[in-house]
Design a protein around this motif. Structure first.
Motif, short mmCIF file in Angstrom:
data_model
loop_
_atom_site.label_atom_id
_atom_site.label_comp_id
_atom_site.label_asym_id
_atom_site.label_seq_id
_atom_site.Cartn_x
_atom_site.Cartn_y
_atom_site.Cartn_z
N ASN A 289 -61.04 20.46 57.74
CA ASN A 289 -60.80 21.87 57.53
C ASN A 289 -61.09 22.22 56.07
O ASN A 289 -60.56 21.59 55.17
N ILE B 212 -65.25 30.82 62.23
CA ILE B 212 -64.79 31.88 63.13
C ILE B 212 -64.72 33.16 62.30
O ILE B 212 -63.97 33.24 61.33
N SER C 152 -60.82 32.65 68.41
CA SER C 152 -60.39 31.29 68.69
C SER C 152 -60.73 30.84 70.11
O SER C 152 -61.00 29.66 70.35
N TYR C 153 -60.73 31.76 71.06
CA TYR C 153 -61.01 31.40 72.45
C TYR C 153 -62.41 30.82 72.59
O TYR C 153 -62.64 29.90 73.38
N TYR D 115 -58.49 33.46 60.52
CA TYR D 115 -59.24 32.21 60.63
C TYR D 115 -59.71 31.79 59.23
O TYR D 115 -60.89 31.93 58.89
N ALA E 79 -64.01 29.39 70.01
CA ALA E 79 -64.13 28.26 69.09
C ALA E 79 -63.48 26.98 69.61
O ALA E 79 -63.98 25.88 69.36
N GLU E 80 -62.37 27.10 70.32
CA GLU E 80 -61.59 25.91 70.70
C GLU E 80 -62.39 24.88 71.49
O GLU E 80 -62.26 23.67 71.23
#
Length: 391
Positions: free
Chosen positions: A76, A101, A61-62, A86, A64-65
């Motif tokens: 989504n 992800i 996530s780090y 994810y 991807a954000e």
């Protein structure tokens, strides 16, 4: 939407419909059979098919954000087989740009990308893939915040001898399968040891990244860089061309760095230049390779981009107690993920805004070999590296 048929059957039934659907950025409609509870009863449910022009592949996530925010990925989409952490694919308003992800590590990456490439919700036949993640970097090849674009991805598949029991005349305890020392090319091949992607497309993505200014990071980043008394470790961030190494293990140390640089050189027949180390890329490329063999994706449309969040060793601690990388406050991950977007955005926008040039794949078609060790995408086993596995 709940899928009640098997994934493979669903893919075979519906992907053919996807090939003839509308424009790459729009969704299309197809239908697939679903068995009901009643005996010999079949109903047909509507299936949305999306044809993204660009698919961003992040690992956690780090990474991807920043892409989620920058490109307003508002939709989504859930499909079977994604990471339980994810479970959704994110897309922009018209599904021309999507992001997945994978989860960290080789198994997560291979499983997620396999699930994506086989699912008929997405027609990926014309999609460009941008692998975008952070990595460690050799101080001999780059610095914190650098963004690297690879032609080769090499996997560490080797014998390992405990360093305490290593022969005194050996420089490393790692050596290739089927060999007796680290200078010999492997004779036992799994097929995932090395991948080569489209150099012309890599060069285009690199050229675009070099046209923008990368972020320098924090004052602490600057102070850490200048602890090295040599370049490129002590320079400011840049977009560069060099190659990446895949291993599930986190490793650190100058001797390892030298050994794996030599291993990269060996497996690419002197063509590749190791600079970054990460945990997923060969697994991602293997999944895409298998999909490409059945026409589900185009292997010539892959860019491998890794930004540097930490160094593989800190040789200025050589005269002190062993200083593990987990104890070194480098603080490079923030500038690394920020520069992923800064460097990746020009390529993403180039594809989206100039789709008429990119769509047929001829503008930046490969002039180098692309694929795996086995020559899976060619009728011949010729390659610029390795040996003829048919011999």
């Amino acid at each position: 939407m709940k899928l009640t048929t098997s994934l493979l059957s669903l893919a075979l039934a519906a992907v053919g419909q996807a090939y003839s659907s509308g424009s790459a950025s729009a969704s299309a409609t197809s239908f697939y059979p679903v068995k009901t509870a009643g005996l010999n009863e079949t109903v047909y449910e509507e299936l949305e098919i999306y044809k993204p022009q660009v698919f961003i592949i992040n690992m956690f996530s780090y990474e991807a954000e920043p892409f989620l925010e920058e490109f307003k990925l508002v939709h989504n989409v859930s499909i079977p087989g994604l990471s339980p952490i994810y479970p959704e694919i994110h897309c922009n308003h018209n599904y021309s740009l999507c992001e997945v992800i994978t989860g960290e590590g080789e198994i997560n990456a291979a499983t997620t990308i396999t699930a994506l490439s086989l699912n008929p919700t997405f027609d990926l036949t014309d999609t460009y893939f941008l692998i975008a993640g952070i990595a460690g970097i050799s101080p001999l090849e780059g610095t914190l915040g650098d963004v690297t674009f690879a032609r080769f991805a090499v996997q560490i598949l080797e014998y390992e001898v405990d360093a305490r029991e290593m022969p005194s005349n050996w420089s490393t305890g790692y050596f290739s399968y089927g060999t007796t020392n680290s200078t010999q090319y492997p004779t036992e091949i799994y097929g995932t040891e090395v991948f080569e992607v489209n150099e012309n497309l890599r060069d285009r993505a690199l050229e675009l990244a070099q046209s923008v200014d990368l972020l320098n990071g924090t004052k602490a980043n600057e102070e850490f860089r200048i602890k090295y008394d040599y370049a490129p470790a002590n320079r400011t961030p840049a977009a560069i061309a060099c190659d990446t190494l895949t291993s599930d293990n986190y490793w650190f140390g100058k001797d390892f760095d030298e050994a794996f640089a030599n291993y990269t050189d060996l497996l690419t027949n002197g063509t590749g230049t190791y600079c970054t180390t990460q945990q997923e890329d060969n697994a991602t490329l293997e999944a895409l390779m298998r999909a490409a063999q059945y026409g589900l994706v185009d292997f010539s449309r892959i860019v491998v981009m890794r930004s540097a969040s930490d160094f593989t060793y800190a040789d200025f601690y050589a005269n002190e107690t062993v200083y593990f990388f987990t104890e070194v406050s480098q603080g490079g991950s923030k500038v690394a993920v920020e520069n992923l977007v800064v460097a990746g955005k020009p390529f993403i926008e180039d594809v989206l805004y100039n789709w008429d040039l990119y769509e047929n794949g001829t503008v930046y078609a490969p002039s180098n070999y692309i694929g795996d060790f086995f020559g899976s995408l060619e009728d011949t086993t010729y390659r610029e590296w390795g040996f003829d596995v048919s011999a």
